[in-house]
Motif scaffolding. Structure first.
Motif, mmCIF file in Angstrom:
data_model
loop_
_atom_site.group_PDB
_atom_site.id
_atom_site.type_symbol
_atom_site.label_atom_id
_atom_site.label_comp_id
_atom_site.label_asym_id
_atom_site.label_seq_id
_atom_site.Cartn_x
_atom_site.Cartn_y
_atom_site.Cartn_z
ATOM 1 N N GLU A 1 0.804 -1.302 0.089
ATOM 2 C CA GLU A 1 -0.087 0.202 0.027
ATOM 3 C C GLU A 1 0.769 1.349 0.026
ATOM 4 O OE1 GLU A 1 -3.313 0.312 -0.947
ATOM 5 O OE2 GLU A 1 -3.034 -1.652 -1.017
ATOM 6 N N ALA B 1 2.101 1.725 -3.541
ATOM 7 C CA ALA B 1 1.026 1.833 -4.531
ATOM 8 C C ALA B 1 0.857 3.515 -4.169
ATOM 9 C CB ALA B 1 -0.201 1.195 -4.230
ATOM 10 N N GLU B 2 0.793 3.969 -3.303
ATOM 11 C CA GLU B 2 0.936 5.604 -3.142
ATOM 12 C C GLU B 2 1.892 6.264 -3.753
ATOM 13 O OE1 GLU B 2 -1.849 7.310 -2.007
ATOM 14 O OE2 GLU B 2 -2.800 5.213 -2.041
ATOM 15 N N ARG C 1 -2.796 2.863 -8.821
ATOM 16 C CA ARG C 1 -2.694 2.290 -7.651
ATOM 17 C C ARG C 1 -2.887 0.658 -7.808
ATOM 18 N NH1 ARG C 1 -4.100 7.129 -6.403
ATOM 19 N NH2 ARG C 1 -3.229 8.441 -4.571
ATOM 20 N N ARG D 1 -0.536 -2.832 -7.345
ATOM 21 C CA ARG D 1 -1.018 -4.016 -6.646
ATOM 22 C C ARG D 1 -1.072 -5.133 -7.516
ATOM 23 N NH1 ARG D 1 -5.595 -0.326 -5.144
ATOM 24 N NH2 ARG D 1 -4.732 0.992 -3.415
#
Length: 157
Positions: free
Chosen positions: A15, A18-19, A41, A45
């Motif tokens: 996470e 992804a940011e 994003r 993932r």
């Protein structure tokens, strides 16, 4: 250049990475008319594999990532993202050099794709990548191991 280190990624890293991808790629994706805050994003993932991904740390803090995924005829350099405040610091160059040195020792070809118009393309070209093909969005590049690349020949009279 800051002191940096690589550590293996874990599933818990997905996470925050992804940011980071969304931040780093936004300008280039907007320029190409392809920015979608959910898709940017989700694509990370969907392609994330902790077994082939490293976290880039500076002073013990995670500031980026890079993946080197083995394939049949090459390794694919993927998900190479560095926090914007470190762009131009030499950190990305040092990380790339370390990974390419490993591939050279193993005589491994490296492939990647970079968004058209991305400044990252110059970094890859400086490290021996050449263009194989292009489409409206991506430039596909390859780098052969240092021992297999033609060397400049100096002729002395």
């Amino acid at each position: 250049m800051a002191d940096w280190a690589l550590r293996r990624a874990s599933v818990a890293d997905v996470e925050p990475l992804a940011e980071l991808r969304a931040v780093v790629m936004r300008t280039d994706l907007e320029r190409l008319g392809r920015y979608d805050e959910d898709r940017v994003r989700r694509r990370f993932r969907d392609g994330f594999d902790a077994a082939h991904t490293w976290i880039i740390e500076v002073s013990g803090e995670p500031v980026g990532c890079v993946a080197l995924r083995p394939a049949v005829d090459a390794h694919w350099l993927e998900h190479f993202y560095l926090a914007p405040h470190l762009h131009g610091s030499g950190t990305g160059t040092a990380v790339l050099r370390e990974l390419l040195d490993r591939c050279d020792r193993d005589a491994t070809v490296v492939r990647l794709n970079v968004l058209r118009g991305s400044p990252a393309r110059r970094l890859y070209e400086r490290h021996g990548f050449t263009t194989e093909s292009e489409d409206p969005v991506d430039v596909f590049m390859v780098r052969h191991p240092a021992a297999a690349r033609p060397r400049a020949v100096t002729v002395t009279p």
